[in-house]
Write a protein that holds these residues in place. Structure first.
Motif: not given
Ligand code: GTP
Ligand code: MG
Length: 222
Positions: A32-39, A51-58
């Protein structure tokens, strides 16, 4: 996070990953798109953390979780993919052999819902034909900021033949139900085709299926 995991590379849960004592092993992917909450969704499910911090998956990473469904010990190898376009070549390489997909959008983002059809096409293009999919509208705790009506998503899911849930990684709403529902439908479909094309070629590796191509390890009759 690692750019990509190599087969046999140590997981964050090495004891569990090495545990061969299970009835079935399913490889699942979250897309799914970045930041939808997959991780976040995977961390809630596997570690019960948020955690409410957003660390985009690499690239891509995975976690292993073992569950019981109808007296069977089912080991889930759950791959968390990067939503950012630039990692698409890496992530689609992991679609092969997946038994199931969590296709996630954010109920507060019409854009992320608009991309669902494209993600469904990616699944059709790169995965096994009978892979099962659950459409997940995440961030249900933000209902006041909702942009995507439940009925629109339910209609699309029905059209595409997907299961559908709205959920929240933050408030732990329907997270377990999403995974249980997907596992159950994978088992049902495999039992339907038990004498025919019951799934992707079973893996033969002893590395608990860390190979991106490996799907079910031992058929299914749960
Ligand atoms: P990529 O790795 O870039 O593909 O993004 P992602 O889909 O993995 O998103 P991630 O899980 O990193 O979450 C993005 C942001 O949304 C973070 O700030 C999370 O804290 C937040 N978030 C995730 N799930 C929820 C949720 O259920 N509710 C709310 N309110 N925020 C959430
Ligand atoms: Mg992520």
């Amino acid at each position: 996070m690692a750019l990509a995991r190599e087969p046999g590379q140590q997981s964050q849960e090495p004891r569990d990953a090495a545990d061969q004592n299970f009835d079935y092993m399913f490889k699942l992917l979250i897309i799914g798109n970045s930041s939808v909450g997959k991780t976040s969704f995977l961390f809630r499910y596997a570690d019960d953390s948020f955690t409410s911090a957003f660390v985009s998956t690499v690239g891509i990473d995975f976690k292993v979780k073992t569950i019981y469904r109808k007296d069977k010990k089912v080991k889930l190898q759950i791959w968390d993919t990067a939503g950012q376009e630039r990692y698409r070549t890496i992530t689609t390489a992991y679609y092969r052999g997946a038994m199931g997909f969590l296709l996630m959008y954010d109920i507060t983002s019409q854009d992320s819902f608009g991309a669902v059809q494209d993600w469904a096409t990616q699944i059709k293009t790169y995965s096994w034909d009978n892979a099962q999919v659950v459409l997940v509208g995440n961030k249900l705790d933000l209902d006041d900021d909702r942009q995507v009506p439940t009925e629109d998503a339910q209609r699309l899911a029905t059209e595409l033949g997907f299961l559908f849930f709205e959920a929240s990684a933050k408030d732990n709403i329907h997270v377990k139900q999403v995974f249980d529902g997907l596992v159950d439908v994978i088992c049902e479909r495999m039992n339907d085709g038990v004498n025919g094309d019951a799934g992707p070629s079973p893996g033969t590796t002893s590395a608990a299926g860390l190979n991106p191509d490996v799907g079910a390890q031992k058929g299914c009759a749960c």
